[in-house]
Enzyme design. Structure first.
Site, mmCIF file in Angstrom:
data_model
loop_
_atom_site.group_PDB
_atom_site.id
_atom_site.type_symbol
_atom_site.label_atom_id
_atom_site.label_comp_id
_atom_site.label_asym_id
_atom_site.label_seq_id
_atom_site.Cartn_x
_atom_site.Cartn_y
_atom_site.Cartn_z
ATOM 1 N NE ARG A 49 36.049 39.040 29.733
ATOM 2 C CZ ARG A 49 36.740 38.201 30.506
ATOM 3 N NH1 ARG A 49 36.231 37.033 30.839
ATOM 4 N NH2 ARG A 49 37.932 38.525 30.936
ATOM 5 C CE LYS A 74 40.777 38.772 37.460
ATOM 6 N NZ LYS A 74 39.302 38.812 37.302
ATOM 7 C CB THR A 75 43.190 41.351 31.169
ATOM 8 O OG1 THR A 75 43.047 40.064 31.772
ATOM 9 C CG2 THR A 75 44.168 41.283 30.024
ATOM 10 C CG ASP A 83 44.510 35.992 33.345
ATOM 11 O OD1 ASP A 83 44.118 36.381 34.464
ATOM 12 O OD2 ASP A 83 43.745 35.825 32.380
ATOM 13 C CB THR A 111 38.918 34.101 39.542
ATOM 14 O OG1 THR A 111 39.617 32.859 39.360
ATOM 15 C CG2 THR A 111 38.727 34.763 38.208
#
Ligand code: ADE
Length: 342
Positions: free
Chosen positions: A221, A68-69, A113, A162
């Protein structure tokens, strides 16, 4: 070409260090996976660029670590615009947000975020900013209170969460573009591992890359984190090249099993199975037994266990599946009436 300017008002994803950032793709053309999402996003960016407009507000939702980031930074690069990053819990006072908003220029990106963790006051403050590019700011108090109407430049808000379900409907409805980010396939993760190894200037066998990918819980990640651990192991125990045998030994030393579960996942599953007889167990009771926050279990631990069918979420609580029991190799007594589900 990519001239992203980043201003951070909060520590976003504190677990990610600078070196992790360097593995991130900077442009859509470098991005692996989420093909449908990337195609749709490219159309939206091309259209906005063609019209010389700011991109519409975008919401990315999905489990942590899926990009997302990264996508917010890519959008900023692709649009050649400044990105200001903050997070829901960091925005406490309307004055803080006022300062950020009034410093944004035409087409700049405000990335929030954990947007589901905005306070109700900040959320209300942000509605007119998103919809009409203005904010109503109250100065002074009591009889002297005045509302100042401040116009803003046309910026793009990118929200990441999330938990889309926790977003209020009015906030959700103010996003023009709404993208769900899903877990990656092992093939996509393998490509990501190979790409990252190249950036880290490390030789890696295809079989080793696939093994790391297969134990990364569908999450880039995690794939990049495991790659770094395996690279450390290869540097210390071998000649620096990552072979299948070395990757397997390194992952075993890290306590990562064949499905990518770590010690905490196994502890959670075995508590449901042994302590709560397979469940159902309420998430609060489970969190208390594990001495962990409910949010951490729900956001970080559960999504992959649900995806692979190791736990089920029922109205009465969480239950472990028979495949989880088999994976953990736990023997279940057949004459135990509470185990009849198995
Ligand atoms: N690194 C982390 N996520 C990635 C992705 N989706 N594509 C390429 N490299 C990545």
């Amino acid at each position: 070409m990519a001239r992203e300017r980043i201003v951070s008002t909060a520590q976003v994803n504190p677990e990610e260090d600078k070196s992790q950032l360097s593995l991130r793709p900077k442009l859509l053309s470098e991005y692996i996976g989420q093909n449908e999402l990337c195609d749709k996003l490219k159309v939206a960016l091309d259209a906005a660029r063609g019209r010389g407009e700011a991109v519409e507000h975008i919401l990315f939702y999905g489990p942590p670590g899926l990009g997302k980031t990264t996508l917010a930074h890519i959008i900023s690069n692709e649009m050649n615009s400044k990105l200001v990053a903050t997070a829901g819990p960091a925005l406490q006072k309307t004055g803080d947000l006022m300062g950020i908003l009034t410093n944004l220029n035409e087409g700049d990106i405000l990335f929030i975020d954990e947007i589901h963790r905005l306070s109700a006051t900040i959320e209300e403050f942000i509605y007119p900013a998103m919809e009409d590019y203005k904010v109503d700011f109250v100065v002074d108090k009591g009889a002297f209170a005045k509302v100042i109407n401040v116009p803003l430049k046309r910026f793009t808000l990118i929200g990441a969460t999330t938990r889309a379900g926790l977003l209020s409907a009015p906030l959700r409805d103010r996003f023009g573009l709404y993208y769900h980010i899903d877990f990656y396939t092992p093939e996509e993760l393998c490509e990501i591992v190979v790409r990252s190894a190249k950036i880290l200037k490390t030789d890696i066998d295809d079989a080793a890359a696939f093994t790391i990918a297969g134990r990364s819980r569908g999450t880039p990640r995690i794939a990049n984190r495991l790659l770094r651990r395996v690279r450390d192991y290869a540097d210390v125990k071998g000649d620096g090249d990552i072979t299948l045998d070395l990757a397997e030994r390194a992952l075993e030393a890290e306590g990562i099993d064949k499905l990518g579960l770590d010690a905490f996942d196994r502890k959670l599953l075995s508590i449901i199975i042994k302590y709560y007889k397979g469940g159902p167990v309420g998430i609060e009771a489970l969190a208390a037994t594990l001495n962990e926050e409910v949010d951490t279990l729900v956001d970080m631990v559960e999504p992959y266990l649900l995806k692979i069918g190791f736990i089920q979420r029922t109205q009465r609580g969480r239950m472990a599946s028979s495949s989880a029991i088999q994976h953990l190799g736990i023997a279940v007594a057949n004459d135990d009436p509470q185990q009849k589900m198995f």
